[in-house]
Design an enzyme around this catalytic site. Structure first.
Site, short mmCIF file in Angstrom:
data_model
loop_
_atom_site.label_atom_id
_atom_site.label_comp_id
_atom_site.label_asym_id
_atom_site.label_seq_id
_atom_site.Cartn_x
_atom_site.Cartn_y
_atom_site.Cartn_z
N ILE A 27 0.86 -1.39 0.12
CA ILE A 27 -0.14 0.16 -0.26
C ILE A 27 1.44 1.44 0.20
CG2 ILE A 27 -1.88 1.55 1.60
CD1 ILE A 27 -2.88 -1.09 2.77
N ASP A 47 10.77 2.47 6.32
CA ASP A 47 10.78 1.06 6.77
C ASP A 47 11.80 -0.01 7.24
OD1 ASP A 47 9.93 -1.88 6.01
OD2 ASP A 47 8.69 -0.65 5.00
N CYS A 85 2.17 0.99 7.45
CA CYS A 85 2.87 -0.27 7.94
C CYS A 85 1.83 -1.06 8.99
CB CYS A 85 4.47 0.51 9.55
SG CYS A 85 3.73 1.46 10.44
N PRO A 86 2.56 -2.61 9.79
CA PRO A 86 1.25 -2.99 10.22
C PRO A 86 1.90 -2.54 12.05
CG PRO A 86 3.31 -4.43 9.66
CD PRO A 86 3.70 -3.01 8.97
N THR A 105 -4.68 4.92 7.71
CA THR A 105 -5.26 4.83 6.90
C THR A 105 -4.89 3.26 7.33
OG1 THR A 105 -4.52 4.49 4.78
CG2 THR A 105 -6.17 6.32 5.10
N SER A 106 -4.14 2.65 8.03
CA SER A 106 -3.68 1.72 8.62
C SER A 106 -3.96 1.08 9.90
CB SER A 106 -1.72 1.80 8.56
OG SER A 106 -0.89 0.75 8.26
N ARG A 107 -3.69 1.25 10.86
CA ARG A 107 -4.26 0.76 12.46
C ARG A 107 -4.35 2.01 13.30
NH1 ARG A 107 -6.46 -2.75 9.08
NH2 ARG A 107 -6.15 -5.14 9.56
N ASP A 159 -8.46 6.88 8.96
CA ASP A 159 -10.07 5.78 8.59
C ASP A 159 -9.64 4.69 9.80
OD1 ASP A 159 -11.69 4.66 7.00
OD2 ASP A 159 -9.66 3.27 5.95
N GLU A 184 -11.36 1.23 18.10
CA GLU A 184 -12.49 1.43 17.21
C GLU A 184 -13.84 0.60 16.82
OE1 GLU A 184 -10.15 1.16 13.65
OE2 GLU A 184 -11.58 -0.51 13.12
N HIS A 196 -12.85 3.19 8.88
CA HIS A 196 -12.05 1.45 8.02
C HIS A 196 -13.08 1.74 6.85
CE1 HIS A 196 -9.47 -1.64 9.79
NE2 HIS A 196 -9.41 -1.67 8.79
P1 NAI Z 1 2.85 -4.82 3.25
O1 NAI Z 1 3.00 -6.23 4.33
O2 NAI Z 1 2.72 -4.98 2.94
O3 NAI Z 1 3.84 -3.76 3.94
C1 NAI Z 1 3.54 -3.34 5.86
C2 NAI Z 1 5.13 -2.71 4.95
O4 NAI Z 1 5.68 -1.78 6.84
C3 NAI Z 1 6.86 -3.63 4.62
O5 NAI Z 1 7.29 -2.97 3.90
C4 NAI Z 1 7.26 -4.12 6.45
O6 NAI Z 1 8.67 -3.86 6.36
C5 NAI Z 1 6.75 -2.49 7.01
N1 NAI Z 1 6.87 -2.89 8.18
C6 NAI Z 1 6.83 -3.68 9.12
N2 NAI Z 1 7.50 -3.23 10.50
C7 NAI Z 1 7.70 -1.76 10.73
C8 NAI Z 1 8.50 -0.69 11.44
N3 NAI Z 1 8.68 -1.65 12.80
N4 NAI Z 1 8.65 0.01 11.33
C9 NAI Z 1 7.88 0.77 9.64
N5 NAI Z 1 7.57 0.18 8.86
C10 NAI Z 1 7.41 -1.71 8.73
O7 NAI Z 1 1.78 -4.80 4.10
P2 NAI Z 1 0.20 -3.47 2.91
O8 NAI Z 1 -0.47 -4.32 2.45
O9 NAI Z 1 0.72 -2.32 2.62
O10 NAI Z 1 -0.86 -3.09 4.56
C11 NAI Z 1 -0.34 -2.49 5.55
C12 NAI Z 1 -0.94 -2.14 6.28
O11 NAI Z 1 -2.56 -1.50 5.96
C13 NAI Z 1 -1.55 -3.23 7.32
O12 NAI Z 1 -0.60 -3.67 7.87
C14 NAI Z 1 -3.08 -3.47 7.87
O13 NAI Z 1 -2.61 -2.15 9.11
C15 NAI Z 1 -3.37 -1.84 7.22
N6 NAI Z 1 -4.66 -1.96 6.39
C16 NAI Z 1 -5.64 -0.48 6.09
C17 NAI Z 1 -6.75 -1.67 5.08
C18 NAI Z 1 -7.61 0.00 5.53
O14 NAI Z 1 -9.46 -0.65 4.84
N7 NAI Z 1 -7.82 0.73 6.41
C19 NAI Z 1 -7.26 -2.28 4.71
C20 NAI Z 1 -5.61 -3.75 3.69
C21 NAI Z 1 -4.66 -3.08 5.39
#
Ligand code: NAI
Length: 344
Positions: A154, A173, A205-206, A232-234, A258, A263, A295
């Site tokens: 994302i 990252d 990030c997660p 928009t993450s968590r 978001d 929540e 969300h």
């Molecule tokens: P992804 O796994 O492709 O990318 C996450 C990135 O965060 C990775 O590059 C990882 O190395 C990095 N990361 C891990 N630990 C870290 C740290 N301590 N500091 C900095 N970076 C770190 O995941 P994706 O698909 O990009 O999703 C990201 C987040 O978006 C998900 O974890 C989820 O929480 C959130 N999300 C929100 C949605 C919504 O509807 N609002 C829907 C889908 C995902």
């Protein structure tokens, strides 16, 4: 296969019924969330399908295990609501690692544009035939610096969108992707530099122990005056109380959320007839420079189709081969996708 589907919303059913019927998976749709009080509903099912605000803690996992339910199919990417260490050896946890990074990245940009061009205010004004432009002055995104924390699927799509707007990117990252850094318009930097030099900060990030409250009072203190924060993450990536103080002190220029730390009992539901118990959220929502969506970033037709298809394929694959590339596995306390199927 019979799967108990928790926290069902009307928009979930069509795609899950379609792909379930195609692959012989029957879903029983429960509106309630999975938690310690509702886990008895899983009696007689082969697995459960859960979303971001279902609770899969140690007690729920033990109950599932006792009832012979060994499959937890998450219909989302994040798995912070699952006690992964406790799950190891008891239940297989499957997830949908990617369904539409575009859905979330585009929603993030939609929030940013709405905020900085005051679209939310203009929309309400023009409904009332108020065509005044007072206090609607925004700013150009072109030439601004956006700090992107998390450059995964994302985060990278969001960076592409920002580059399309002519913005400069400071990225952070834990596991950088070196080829992304061009030494000019996109640079990896340490968190402190990102905080100090970004006009806009977006979280991708997660949620982990390390990233919990990555935006707290100290981080906000380091930011530029007027910084725009996007999450928009968590929810728990941001200390909501610190954000509120940042808004009140005018240090934070705007926030677009978001997701919200608390929540789980609020989002996805119509609370319009209830007293809002959460004072921090209530106060944030009253602010003219705070936008909250519940969300919603994932919610596109394309994402819903992909989520249903991958979830059903995960379930079938695990049932027939006892392995699945989308299994989340905890080895040595580190969650990773399990490629072997030999965990337990
Ligand atoms: P992804 O796994 O492709 O990318 C996450 C990135 O965060 C990775 O590059 C990882 O190395 C990095 N990361 C891990 N630990 C870290 C740290 N301590 N500091 C900095 N970076 C770190 O995941 P994706 O698909 O990009 O999703 C990201 C987040 O978006 C998900 O974890 C989820 O929480 C959130 N999300 C929100 C949605 C919504 O509807 N609002 C829907 C889908 C995902």
């Amino acid at each position: 296969m019979r799967i108990a589907f928790f926290d069902t919303k009307p928009y979930d059913k069509p795609s899950f019924e379609k792909y379930g019927a195609k692959h012989g998976v029957t879903f029983k749709f429960f509106e309630t969330k999975l938690n310690e009080d509702t886990v008895d509903l899983v009696n007689g099912f082969d697995g459960v399908c859960v979303f971001v605000n279902d609770t899969v803690n140690s007690k729920v996992i033990d109950s599932l295990y006792e009832k012979g339910v060994k499959l937890v199919a998450l219909r989302c990417a994040g798995f912070n609501n699952v006690d992964m260490n406790h799950a190891f050896g008891k239940v297989h946890v499957l997830r949908v690692p990617a369904y539409s990074p575009y859905a979330v990245a585009e929603h993030t940009m939609a929030l940013l544009l709405t905020s900085v061009r005051r679209i939310h205010k203009a929309y309400i004004r023009s409904k009332d035939f108020n065509f005044s432009l007072s206090n609607l002055t925004g700013f150009d995104l072109h030439g601004k610096t956006v700090g992107v924390i998390g450059t995964g699927r994302i985060g990278r799509v969001f960076i592409d969108i920002c580059r399309g707007f002519g913005m400069k990117v400071l990225a952070y990252d834990k596991f950088p992707v070196p080829k992304l850094d061009n030494g000019d318009t996109i640079r990896y930097v340490e968190l402190d530099e990102l905080f100090c030099n970004s006009d806009i900060i977006s979280l991708h990030c997660p949620l982990t122990d390390e990233t919990h409250h990555i935006i707290d009072e100290a981080a906000i203190e380091k930011c530029k005056k007027g910084v725009v924060l996007l999450n928009t993450s968590r929810g728990a990536l941001v200390d909501a109380e610190a954000l509120l103080q940042g808004i009140k002190s005018r240090k934070v220029g705007a926030a677009c959320l978001d997701v919200y730390e608390e929540e789980s009992d609020l989002f996805f539901e119509d609370n319009s007839g209830h007293i809002m118990e959460d004072d921090t959220l209530a106060r944030l929502i009253t602010m003219p420079n705070v936008l909250v969506t519940s969300h919603q970033a994932f919610l596109t037709e394309e994402a819903l189709e992909n989520i249903a298809q991958t979830t059903v394929e995960n379930i079938i694959q695990m049932a027939s081969t006892n392995q699945c590339p989308n299994e989340v596995c905890t080895k040595n306390g580190t969650p990773e996708d399990c490629k072997t199927g030999k965990c337990f």
